[in-house]
Design an enzyme around this catalytic site. Structure first.
Site, PDB file in Angstrom:
ATOM      1  N   TYR A  32       0.854  -1.196   0.000  1.00 48.69           N
ATOM      2  CA  TYR A  32       0.000   0.000   0.000  1.00 48.69           C
ATOM      3  C   TYR A  32       0.892   1.249   0.000  1.00 48.69           C
ATOM      4  CZ  TYR A  32      -4.502   2.235   0.186  1.00 48.69           C
ATOM      5  OH  TYR A  32      -5.629   2.953  -0.143  1.00 48.69           O
ATOM      6  N   GLY A  36       6.361   7.814   1.171  1.00 50.58           N
ATOM      7  CA  GLY A  36       7.386   7.348   2.114  1.00 50.58           C
ATOM      8  C   GLY A  36       8.075   6.095   1.568  1.00 50.58           C
ATOM      9  N   HIS A  37       7.273   5.102   1.134  1.00 54.04           N
ATOM     10  CA  HIS A  37       7.865   3.882   0.567  1.00 54.04           C
ATOM     11  C   HIS A  37       8.708   4.217  -0.671  1.00 54.04           C
ATOM     12  CE1 HIS A  37       4.111   2.110   2.441  1.00 54.04           C
ATOM     13  NE2 HIS A  37       5.051   1.345   2.965  1.00 54.04           N
ATOM     14  N   ASP A 150       8.866   4.561  12.081  1.00 48.49           N
ATOM     15  CA  ASP A 150       8.918   3.485  13.076  1.00 48.49           C
ATOM     16  C   ASP A 150      10.330   3.493  13.667  1.00 48.49           C
ATOM     17  OD1 ASP A 150       6.288   2.179  12.636  1.00 48.49           O
ATOM     18  OD2 ASP A 150       7.098   1.927  10.628  1.00 48.49           O
ATOM     19  N   GLN A 153      11.443   0.454  15.591  1.00 48.36           N
ATOM     20  CA  GLN A 153      11.724  -0.670  14.684  1.00 48.36           C
ATOM     21  C   GLN A 153      13.137  -0.532  14.087  1.00 48.36           C
ATOM     22  OE1 GLN A 153       8.907  -2.385  11.669  1.00 48.36           O
ATOM     23  NE2 GLN A 153       9.976  -1.045  10.260  1.00 48.36           N
ATOM     24  N   VAL A 176       8.665  10.939   5.743  1.00 55.07           N
ATOM     25  CA  VAL A 176       8.094  11.755   4.657  1.00 55.07           C
ATOM     26  C   VAL A 176       6.723  12.238   5.135  1.00 55.07           C
ATOM     27  CG1 VAL A 176       7.333  11.777   2.250  1.00 55.07           C
ATOM     28  CG2 VAL A 176       9.365  10.481   2.910  1.00 55.07           C
ATOM     29  N   MET A 184       3.434  10.404   6.641  1.00 54.50           N
ATOM     30  CA  MET A 184       2.759   9.471   5.728  1.00 54.50           C
ATOM     31  C   MET A 184       2.740   8.077   6.331  1.00 54.50           C
ATOM     32  SD  MET A 184       3.489  10.551   1.915  1.00 54.50           S
ATOM     33  CE  MET A 184       3.306  12.260   1.404  1.00 54.50           C
TER      34      MET A 184
END
Ligand code: PAF
Length: 287
Positions: A32, A36-37, A150, A153, A176, A184
């Protein structure tokens, strides 16, 4: 771009790349995609042309009452976006491929998960550490890219890589944000238009905290109280945690213990309606 679905196909692809003396970069995701990704993929391409994006909604990192079943997905769109970014392989295993019958080996850290999100999501980081370990063994990357929204993480993965002697460079990328400051997240898709506006209270309160600390406030409980009352002034909000801590150990910084020479992390998780959002900011009191 190739789409690979099995562990053996993925490992064979990676072995072939390494035989040619080339390096592999991995961007692990749950799909999804948002900007950011895509920024992680761009960063990945700076390191190696052979970029693998894994797309796997990892069931072991979701608690019983969490959103595994409703986690947003749009695989067709994700694949197109990855292709546009010049990704070499999308690794898209199904659940049985990663967790075959009889699976019983987990990776667990002893201290870092006992803070921040780990307190209200007790199985989450065990699931993350386990799946990331498996992805490292399957994709065999030389570089792996993670976002810093995260933040816990990211620190857990850095620690795990050190502790388990992985020869993988871990790269953390900045958060981002939307133009108005909202970090995001795939989970932003759950927010109604009204909740989307309210969600700005996370980034705004981080700004507030930074201002207070840079203006000399040393009592961390005063900063936290101020942020809590600001966030609570919005309807639909419920605070999970607000933390002011050491970015390495994630240990809370006590009242008066802010060391102006060291950076500190302000991190929070807040429910807006039923959506749990996280955000953070690293600040260095000495500017
Ligand atoms: O950050 C995520 O999207 C996930 O936690 C990760 C690292 C892909 C593991 O499932």
């Amino acid at each position: 771009m190739e789409i690979l679905k099995t562990v053996s196909e993925m490992q064979a692809w990676s072995d072939n790349i390494h035989q040619k003396q080339n390096q592999i970069c991995l961007v692990p995701t749950m799909g999804y995609f948002h900007e950011g990704h895509l920024s992680l993929m761009e960063k990945g391409k700076e390191f190696c042309p052979d970029l693998v994006v894994s797309l796997f909604v990892n069931p072991t990192q979701f608690g019983e009452n969490e959103d595994l079943d409703s986690y947003p997905a749009n695989i067709e769109r994700d694949v197109k976006l990855a292709e546009k970014k010049g990704v070499s392989v999308v690794f898209m295993p199904d659940k049985k491929e990663i967790y075959p019958d009889g699976f019983q080996t987990y990776v667990e850290l002893t201290k870092l998960p006992g803070h921040l999100c780990g307190l209200s999501r007790p199985v989450h980081f065990r699931g993350v550490a386990t799946v990331v370990t498996k992805l490292f063994n399957i994709v065999k990357p030389d570089v792996a890219i993670f976002g810093s929204k995260d933040f816990q993480q990211l620190q857990i993965i850095r620690r795990m890589v050190k502790d388990l002697n992985y020869n993988i460079k871990i790269v953390g990328c900045p958060i981002v944000r939307e133009d108005d400051g909202l970090a995001m997240s795939s989970r932003n898709a759950y927010l109604s238009p009204e909740q989307r506006q309210i969600a700005l209270c996370l980034s705004k309160s981080l700004e507030k905290a930074e201002d207070m600390i840079l203006n000399g406030e040393k009592i961390t409980s005063t900063v936290k109280k101020e942020l809590a009352s600001y966030i609570k002034s919005f309807s639909f909000t419920e605070i999970d945690y607000i933390s002011i801590c050491d970015p390495e150990t994630l240990d809370e910084i006590g009242d008066g213990d802010i060391n102006t020479a060291d950076p500190l992390l302000i991190a929070m998780a807040v429910y807006v309606g039923r959506t749990r959002l996280i955000d953070n900011r690293i600040i260095n009191p000495v500017q």
